[in-house]
Design a protein around this motif. Structure first.
Motif, PDB file in Angstrom:
ATOM      1  N   ALA A  21       0.655  -0.933  -0.159  1.00 40.12           N
ATOM      2  CA  ALA A  21       0.003   0.350   0.035  1.00 40.12           C
ATOM      3  C   ALA A  21       0.810   1.163   0.167  1.00 40.12           C
ATOM      4  O   ALA A  21       0.543   2.299  -0.788  1.00 40.12           O
ATOM      5  N   LEU A  22       1.817   1.667   1.001  1.00 43.74           N
ATOM      6  CA  LEU A  22       2.717   2.341   0.453  1.00 43.74           C
ATOM      7  C   LEU A  22       3.173   2.326  -1.265  1.00 43.74           C
ATOM      8  O   LEU A  22       3.503   3.633  -1.005  1.00 43.74           O
ATOM      9  N   ALA A  23       3.679   1.642  -0.926  1.00 41.59           N
ATOM     10  CA  ALA A  23       4.836   1.394  -1.875  1.00 41.59           C
ATOM     11  C   ALA A  23       3.683   2.016  -3.591  1.00 41.59           C
ATOM     12  O   ALA A  23       3.974   2.545  -4.396  1.00 41.59           O
ATOM     13  N   ALA A  24       2.486   0.786  -3.319  1.00 47.72           N
ATOM     14  CA  ALA A  24       1.370   2.101  -4.382  1.00 47.72           C
ATOM     15  C   ALA A  24       0.928   3.710  -3.767  1.00 47.72           C
ATOM     16  O   ALA A  24       1.166   3.733  -5.053  1.00 47.72           O
ATOM     17  N   PHE A  25       1.260   3.961  -2.924  1.00 46.75           N
ATOM     18  CA  PHE A  25       0.593   5.777  -3.295  1.00 46.75           C
ATOM     19  C   PHE A  25       1.692   6.360  -2.531  1.00 46.75           C
ATOM     20  O   PHE A  25       1.330   7.704  -2.966  1.00 46.75           O
ATOM     21  N   THR A  26       3.381   6.403  -2.492  1.00 48.92           N
ATOM     22  CA  THR A  26       4.146   7.452  -2.397  1.00 48.92           C
ATOM     23  C   THR A  26       5.713   6.499  -3.395  1.00 48.92           C
ATOM     24  O   THR A  26       5.905   7.764  -3.506  1.00 48.92           O
ATOM     25  N   THR A  27       4.527   6.010  -4.858  1.00 49.14           N
ATOM     26  CA  THR A  27       5.833   5.804  -5.005  1.00 49.14           C
ATOM     27  C   THR A  27       5.517   6.538  -6.522  1.00 49.14           C
ATOM     28  O   THR A  27       6.392   6.951  -7.498  1.00 49.14           O
ATOM     29  N   TRP A  28       4.250   7.843  -6.671  1.00 50.71           N
ATOM     30  CA  TRP A  28       4.328   9.090  -7.786  1.00 50.71           C
ATOM     31  C   TRP A  28       3.485   9.770  -6.824  1.00 50.71           C
ATOM     32  O   TRP A  28       3.229   9.856  -6.064  1.00 50.71           O
ATOM     33  N   TYR A  29       3.230  10.988  -7.275  1.00 46.83           N
ATOM     34  CA  TYR A  29       3.215  11.984  -6.834  1.00 46.83           C
ATOM     35  C   TYR A  29       2.885  13.275  -8.435  1.00 46.83           C
ATOM     36  O   TYR A  29       3.323  13.269  -9.329  1.00 46.83           O
ATOM     37  N   THR A  30       2.032  14.137  -8.058  1.00 45.12           N
ATOM     38  CA  THR A  30       1.880  14.597  -9.271  1.00 45.12           C
ATOM     39  C   THR A  30       2.413  16.350  -8.526  1.00 45.12           C
ATOM     40  O   THR A  30       2.047  17.166  -7.406  1.00 45.12           O
ATOM     41  N   GLU A  47      17.064  16.909  -5.668  1.00 42.73           N
ATOM     42  CA  GLU A  47      16.454  16.733  -6.637  1.00 42.73           C
ATOM     43  C   GLU A  47      15.463  18.031  -6.565  1.00 42.73           C
ATOM     44  O   GLU A  47      14.844  17.990  -5.035  1.00 42.73           O
ATOM     45  N   GLY A  48      14.697  18.263  -7.677  1.00 43.98           N
ATOM     46  CA  GLY A  48      13.798  19.208  -7.788  1.00 43.98           C
ATOM     47  C   GLY A  48      13.219  19.682  -8.699  1.00 43.98           C
ATOM     48  O   GLY A  48      14.278  19.052 -10.216  1.00 43.98           O
ATOM     49  N   THR A  49      11.771  19.790  -9.351  1.00 42.36           N
ATOM     50  CA  THR A  49      11.085  19.354 -10.837  1.00 42.36           C
ATOM     51  C   THR A  49      10.041  20.631 -10.642  1.00 42.36           C
ATOM     52  O   THR A  49       9.591  20.981  -9.589  1.00 42.36           O
ATOM     53  N   SER A  50      10.152  21.271 -11.397  1.00 34.67           N
ATOM     54  CA  SER A  50       9.105  21.842 -11.871  1.00 34.67           C
ATOM     55  C   SER A  50       7.707  22.088 -12.910  1.00 34.67           C
ATOM     56  O   SER A  50       7.339  22.887 -13.451  1.00 34.67           O
ATOM     57  N   GLU A  51       8.720  20.936 -13.106  1.00 32.07           N
ATOM     58  CA  GLU A  51       7.538  20.429 -14.378  1.00 32.07           C
ATOM     59  C   GLU A  51       6.020  20.450 -14.436  1.00 32.07           C
ATOM     60  O   GLU A  51       5.906  19.359 -13.581  1.00 32.07           O
ATOM     61  N   PRO A  52       4.951  19.994 -14.484  1.00 39.71           N
ATOM     62  CA  PRO A  52       4.303  19.618 -14.139  1.00 39.71           C
ATOM     63  C   PRO A  52       3.722  18.871 -15.151  1.00 39.71           C
ATOM     64  O   PRO A  52       4.140  17.580 -15.579  1.00 39.71           O
ATOM     65  N   GLY A  53       2.444  17.939 -14.128  1.00 43.36           N
ATOM     66  CA  GLY A  53       2.596  16.308 -14.511  1.00 43.36           C
ATOM     67  C   GLY A  53       2.464  15.511 -13.211  1.00 43.36           C
ATOM     68  O   GLY A  53       3.184  15.362 -12.640  1.00 43.36           O
ATOM     69  N   LEU A  54       2.690  13.832 -13.571  1.00 42.66           N
ATOM     70  CA  LEU A  54       2.838  13.162 -12.997  1.00 42.66           C
ATOM     71  C   LEU A  54       3.708  12.682 -13.241  1.00 42.66           C
ATOM     72  O   LEU A  54       4.685  12.179 -14.092  1.00 42.66           O
ATOM     73  N   HIS A  55       4.590  12.248 -11.695  1.00 42.46           N
ATOM     74  CA  HIS A  55       6.144  12.032 -11.863  1.00 42.46           C
ATOM     75  C   HIS A  55       5.976  10.873 -10.625  1.00 42.46           C
ATOM     76  O   HIS A  55       5.593  10.943  -9.599  1.00 42.46           O
ATOM     77  N   PHE A  56       7.292   9.678 -10.567  1.00 38.90           N
ATOM     78  CA  PHE A  56       7.414   8.451  -9.851  1.00 38.90           C
ATOM     79  C   PHE A  56       8.859   8.971  -8.915  1.00 38.90           C
ATOM     80  O   PHE A  56       9.873   9.757  -9.322  1.00 38.90           O
ATOM     81  N   LYS A  57       8.771   8.521  -8.405  1.00 38.97           N
ATOM     82  CA  LYS A  57       9.771   8.283  -6.762  1.00 38.97           C
ATOM     83  C   LYS A  57       9.851   7.281  -5.904  1.00 38.97           C
ATOM     84  O   LYS A  57       8.977   6.215  -6.236  1.00 38.97           O
ATOM     85  N   LEU A  58      11.368   6.810  -5.066  1.00 36.38           N
ATOM     86  CA  LEU A  58      10.951   5.714  -4.425  1.00 36.38           C
ATOM     87  C   LEU A  58      10.118   5.995  -3.689  1.00 36.38           C
ATOM     88  O   LEU A  58       9.611   7.174  -2.408  1.00 36.38           O
ATOM     89  N   PRO A  59       9.645   4.595  -2.742  1.00 40.39           N
ATOM     90  CA  PRO A  59       8.871   4.953  -1.929  1.00 40.39           C
ATOM     91  C   PRO A  59       8.898   5.357  -0.476  1.00 40.39           C
ATOM     92  O   PRO A  59       9.906   4.842   0.025  1.00 40.39           O
ATOM     93  N   TRP A  60       8.512   6.281   0.091  1.00 43.22           N
ATOM     94  CA  TRP A  60       8.132   6.291   1.674  1.00 43.22           C
ATOM     95  C   TRP A  60       8.934   4.876   2.227  1.00 43.22           C
ATOM     96  O   TRP A  60       8.069   4.649   2.587  1.00 43.22           O
ATOM     97  N   PRO A  61       9.464   5.828   3.565  1.00 44.05           N
ATOM     98  CA  PRO A  61      10.420   6.763   3.237  1.00 44.05           C
ATOM     99  C   PRO A  61      11.588   6.728   2.873  1.00 44.05           C
ATOM    100  O   PRO A  61      12.639   7.824   3.128  1.00 44.05           O
ATOM    101  N   ILE A  62      12.597   6.434   1.421  1.00 43.39           N
ATOM    102  CA  ILE A  62      13.616   6.678   1.275  1.00 43.39           C
ATOM    103  C   ILE A  62      12.919   7.869   0.652  1.00 43.39           C
ATOM    104  O   ILE A  62      14.147   8.899   0.850  1.00 43.39           O
ATOM    105  N   GLN A  63      12.240   8.193   0.042  1.00 43.75           N
ATOM    106  CA  GLN A  63      11.967   9.467  -0.585  1.00 43.75           C
ATOM    107  C   GLN A  63      11.228  10.295  -0.301  1.00 43.75           C
ATOM    108  O   GLN A  63       9.667   9.553  -0.497  1.00 43.75           O
TER     109      GLN A  63
END
Length: 321
Positions: A21-30, A47-63
């Motif tokens: 569940a954590l992986a499903a809900f914390t590996t992406w963000y908009t 790291e940082g981004t200002s590009e709008p849209g859907l992005h992916f990351k490592l799950p919490w609590p890693i990122q």
């Protein structure tokens, strides 16, 4: 009785479900168009981004993700406006000008977050730093300005100086924000009596400037008229000069002709010059040509013969016609 193995299996399944569940809900963000994001890897922001849209990351609590707005913010210094009501803070806006007068000055600073990582982690409260830096910049510029400039025509220059100084200090503090604009709202005197006295001084100064402008206008008018008269006199003088030169040239030409005749017949020329001079000196005198042989004086009357000569000439022209 439930076995220990079954308990382990149930716990492992629950943990697996939680991890999934954590992986499903914390590996992406908009990221919205008005937002910018900072990625934290074990608390380290790299790291940082200002590009709008859907992005992916490592799950919490890693990122983790921190989102900040890209919109322009307004800092109200010296007052606060909420729901159409304005609350003033006169103690913050009271400052001394360069010529030792007291004024109340408030302004608005427009700023935005340009480096979100520095904004989040280079200071505990960047907004407080911005507010204090705005106060220091405004007081510094007002403290080196005259009261007339602060209240009248020097506001634009004061705004520009405050913006430059504030931008320099914010860049030095390195808190990840940029200053877009500075706008003075009100610069006024502390009480009604001082305002009235300053208004009287201002009115007197405006009257003085009006009188000076009128005097300069009259001066320019008189100078233009004098310049026109000077040019007219010069033109008349040049015309008179040209006329005299031409007349002198004519006189020289006449003299040259007379001189040529004199060289040919000196006696006749002398007699003609004498007669012409007599006519000029004594214009109404009868002139006679006389010959005295010693016995009888004879003269030849010229004047009576002139009308007869004119009549004969006229008759001859009519008969020929």
């Amino acid at each position: 009785m439930i076995s220990l193995r079954r308990i382990y299996i149930v716990v492992a399944a629950v943990l697996l479900i939680i991890i999934l569940a954590l992986a499903a809900f914390t590996t992406w963000y908009t990221v919205d168009e008005s937002e910018q994001a900072v990625i934290l890897t074990f608390g380290d922001a790299k790291e940082g981004t200002s590009e709008p849209g859907l992005h992916f990351k490592l799950p919490w609590p890693i990122q983790q993700v921190e989102k900040l707005s890209k919109e322009t913010f307004s800092l109200q210094f010296g007052y606060q406006q909420e729901k159409g009501e304005v609350k003033e803070f006169p103690k913050e806006t009271k400052m001394i000008t360069g010529d030792e007068n007291i004024v109340l000055a408030d302004l608005v600073v427009q700023w935005k977050i340009t480096e979100p990582t520095k904004y989040l982690y280079n200071s505990a409260d960047p907004k407080e730093i911005l507010y204090d830096t705005t106060s220091a910049s405004l007081r510094s510029i007002i403290g080196s300005s005259k009261i007339d400039d602060a209240l009248t025509s020097g506001k634009a220059e004061i705004e520009a100086d405050v913006r430059d100084l504030l931008s320099t200090l914010i860049k030095k503090y390195d808190i990840g924000i940029s200053i877009l604009a500075v706008k003075l709202q009100d610069v006024e005197l502390p009480n009604d009596e001082v305002r009235k006295a300053f208004t009287n001084v201002t009115d007197a100064r405006e009257t003085m400037n009006t009188k000076i402008n009128e005097a300069k206008k009259y001066e320019n008018k008189r100078l233009n008229e004098a310049e026109g008269e000077k040019k007219a006199i010069i033109l008349n003088a040049e015309g008179d000069k040209a006329e005299r030169i031409e007349k002198a040239r004519g006189d020289v030409a006449v003299f040259d002709k007379i001189y040529e005749g004199y060289q040919t017949n000196p006696d006749i020329t002398k007699e003609r010059l004498v007669l012409e001079t007599l006519e000029q000196v004594l214009p109404n005198t009868e002139v006679y040509i006389m010959n005295d042989d010693g016995n009888t004086m004879k003269y030849f009357p010229i004047r009576p013969l002139e009308p007869k000569a004119e009549e004969e000439t006229k008759k001859g022209s009519e008969s020929n016609g």
